[in-house]
Design a protein around this motif. Structure first.
Motif, PDB file in Angstrom:
ATOM      1  N   GLY A 152       4.083   7.428   2.183  1.00 13.05           N
ATOM      2  CA  GLY A 152       4.651   6.652   1.174  1.00 13.05           C
ATOM      3  C   GLY A 152       5.994   7.086   0.571  1.00 13.05           C
ATOM      4  N   CYS A 153       6.920   7.560   1.290  1.00 15.18           N
ATOM      5  CA  CYS A 153       8.232   8.020   1.267  1.00 15.18           C
ATOM      6  C   CYS A 153       9.291   6.840   1.680  1.00 15.18           C
ATOM      7  N   MET A 154      10.393   6.576   1.058  1.00 16.36           N
ATOM      8  CA  MET A 154      11.191   5.621   1.372  1.00 16.36           C
ATOM      9  C   MET A 154      11.942   6.250   2.552  1.00 16.36           C
ATOM     10  N   VAL A 155      12.400   4.971   3.476  1.00 20.67           N
ATOM     11  CA  VAL A 155      13.110   5.218   4.785  1.00 20.67           C
ATOM     12  C   VAL A 155      14.227   4.407   4.863  1.00 20.67           C
ATOM     13  N   GLY A 156      13.750   2.925   4.678  1.00 20.95           N
ATOM     14  CA  GLY A 156      14.883   1.933   4.592  1.00 20.95           C
ATOM     15  C   GLY A 156      14.346   0.518   4.872  1.00 20.95           C
ATOM     16  N   LEU A 172      19.840   6.579   4.602  1.00 22.59           N
ATOM     17  CA  LEU A 172      21.273   7.327   4.675  1.00 22.59           C
ATOM     18  C   LEU A 172      22.366   6.492   5.369  1.00 22.59           C
ATOM     19  N   ASN A 173      22.716   5.349   4.509  1.00 20.68           N
ATOM     20  CA  ASN A 173      23.657   4.357   4.539  1.00 20.68           C
ATOM     21  C   ASN A 173      24.177   4.165   3.555  1.00 20.68           C
ATOM     22  N   THR A 174      25.612   4.255   3.771  1.00 22.01           N
ATOM     23  CA  THR A 174      26.459   3.889   2.375  1.00 22.01           C
ATOM     24  C   THR A 174      26.418   2.456   2.022  1.00 22.01           C
ATOM     25  N   GLY A 175      25.725   1.714   2.857  1.00 22.68           N
ATOM     26  CA  GLY A 175      25.725   0.147   2.541  1.00 22.68           C
ATOM     27  C   GLY A 175      24.365  -0.044   1.762  1.00 22.68           C
ATOM     28  N   PHE A 176      23.575   0.994   1.588  1.00 21.81           N
ATOM     29  CA  PHE A 176      22.145   0.728   1.338  1.00 21.81           C
ATOM     30  C   PHE A 176      21.827   1.011  -0.425  1.00 21.81           C
ATOM     31  N   HIS A 199      19.901  15.269   3.399  1.00 23.59           N
ATOM     32  CA  HIS A 199      18.640  15.358   2.550  1.00 23.59           C
ATOM     33  C   HIS A 199      18.731  14.986   1.084  1.00 23.59           C
ATOM     34  N   ARG A 200      20.034  14.270   0.617  1.00 26.27           N
ATOM     35  CA  ARG A 200      19.873  13.848  -0.786  1.00 26.27           C
ATOM     36  C   ARG A 200      20.516  12.649  -0.824  1.00 26.27           C
ATOM     37  N   VAL A 201      20.260  11.920  -1.720  1.00 27.21           N
ATOM     38  CA  VAL A 201      20.767  10.559  -2.360  1.00 27.21           C
ATOM     39  C   VAL A 201      20.985  10.681  -3.810  1.00 27.21           C
ATOM     40  N   GLN A 202      21.677   9.692  -4.295  1.00 33.25           N
ATOM     41  CA  GLN A 202      22.016   9.638  -5.638  1.00 33.25           C
ATOM     42  C   GLN A 202      21.530   8.424  -6.429  1.00 33.25           C
ATOM     43  N   MET A 203      21.160   8.755  -7.642  1.00 34.64           N
ATOM     44  CA  MET A 203      20.868   7.561  -8.735  1.00 34.64           C
ATOM     45  C   MET A 203      21.919   7.601  -9.671  1.00 34.64           C
ATOM     46  N   THR A 204      22.422   6.478  -9.772  1.00 42.23           N
ATOM     47  CA  THR A 204      23.173   6.377 -10.908  1.00 42.23           C
ATOM     48  C   THR A 204      22.993   5.167 -11.819  1.00 42.23           C
ATOM     49  N   ASP A 257      11.713  13.495   5.185  1.00 40.10           N
ATOM     50  CA  ASP A 257      12.691  14.411   5.853  1.00 40.10           C
ATOM     51  C   ASP A 257      13.333  13.065   6.860  1.00 40.10           C
ATOM     52  N   MET A 258      14.365  12.904   6.561  1.00 38.26           N
ATOM     53  CA  MET A 258      15.065  11.825   7.573  1.00 38.26           C
ATOM     54  C   MET A 258      15.585  12.432   9.271  1.00 38.26           C
ATOM     55  N   THR A 259      15.229  13.668   9.008  1.00 46.66           N
ATOM     56  CA  THR A 259      15.588  14.362  10.532  1.00 46.66           C
ATOM     57  C   THR A 259      14.593  14.451  11.323  1.00 46.66           C
ATOM     58  N   ARG A 260      13.454  14.074  10.949  1.00 47.32           N
ATOM     59  CA  ARG A 260      12.133  14.354  11.563  1.00 47.32           C
ATOM     60  C   ARG A 260      11.085  13.256  11.660  1.00 47.32           C
TER      61      ARG A 260
END
Length: 285
Positions: A152-156, A172-176, A199-204, A257-260
């Motif tokens: 249940g973790c967000m991917v896209g 991990l897309n600047t348009g997301f 490994h990180r995103v931002q909430m504004t 973990d978007m790398t795996r």
């Protein structure tokens, strides 16, 4: 003509001998039923031996083509066996994936349709990263389906589909863009990625009145058409006020973990068409 006559003159004794022996053998063969049967048996033996020899010679020269046909048949059977194995593995994977799904996510599936897929392509080092899945239109995948991990973790979310594959816009897309909130707090903010760490995103745009601590979990707010409420986004690592001191900027460590990535779950909002149609209609008024 002269050469032919000369050849006959040289070998006529041999020819005459063969003729006399043939006549004698014919008389002997027809002299009684016993001799006729015995000679016929010997003739059949010789004929059978000759036929077997001719067959073996022909078979020898056809071995290459027969081997090629056998090799092709083996390849076809191996391909069929591989497809059955892949299908069996996919069924086992799908079953395991659904058992792994988070209970909070299952609550929101009543109005949604889900399917599973395997990640066959994934980029993480660009400003605009995408995933490729091994499921497409023939498997019921459509654009705008949410993509999450089995727990249940967000991917896209799905952008485009072919018959057998689909392309997903990664988180991990600047348009997301999507909406998130602190678990247990109804204030929500905008989830984006600044293009730096995978490994990180931002909430504004999170109000200053939101109460939370470092390490608190951030989940989907349910305001997005794509993601049901409760999908895990990440965990709070830091917080700062924006330049205007009107809201908070929060750094999140991703839950996925978007790398795996390997197996994922695709979720379709069955009401998305009706919702978007109403929204488009209201914009025209």
């Amino acid at each position: 003509m002269y050469k032919l006559i000369e050849l006959i003159r040289r070998i006529y004794v041999v020819l005459l001998l063969l003729l006399i022996e043939a006549v004698a053998l014919n008389f002997y063969a027809n002299s009684s039923h016993y001799t006729e049967a015995k000679i016929l048996s010997r003739a059949n033996t010789v004929a059978g031996w000759m036929q077997n020899t001719v067959f073996n010679v022909k078979h020898y020269f056809t071995l290459r083509s027969e081997n090629e046909m056998l090799a092709q048949r083996v390849a076809e059977l191996e391909n069929t066996l591989t497809r059955y194995r892949e299908r069996e593995e996919q069924i086992e994977t799908d079953t395991m994936t659904m058992w792994q799904m988070d209970s909070t996510l299952m609550v929101g599936l009543a109005e949604r349709r889900y399917t599973t897929a395997r990640v066959v392509g994934n980029t993480i080092h660009h400003d605009r990263n995408y995933l490729t899945l091994n499921r497409g239109r023939q498997d019921g995948v459509v654009a705008e389906m949410a993509v999450v991990t089995p727990d249940g973790c967000m991917v896209g979310y799905v952008m485009e589909c072919s018959d057998n594959y689909s392309v997903v816009m990664s988180i991990l897309n600047t348009g997301f863009h999507t909406s998130g909130k602190i678990r247990g707090d109804e204030h929500f903010g905008s989830i984006t990625w600044n293009g730096h760490s995978p490994h990180r995103v931002q909430m504004t745009e999170l109000t200053k009145y939101s109460e939370f601590e470092i390490g608190d979990e951030v989940i989907a707010s349910g305001l997005s058409h794509y993601f049901p409420e409760g999908v895990r986004i990440g965990y709070v690592e830091s917080r700062t006020e924006n330049e205007n001191h009107t809201s908070l900027d929060v750094e999140l460590r991703l839950a996925a973990d978007m790398t795996r990535l390997s197996n994922v779950v695709l979720i379709e909002n069955n009401n998305i068409v009706e919702i978007t149609s109403l929204e488009e209609l209201s914009k025209k008024e």
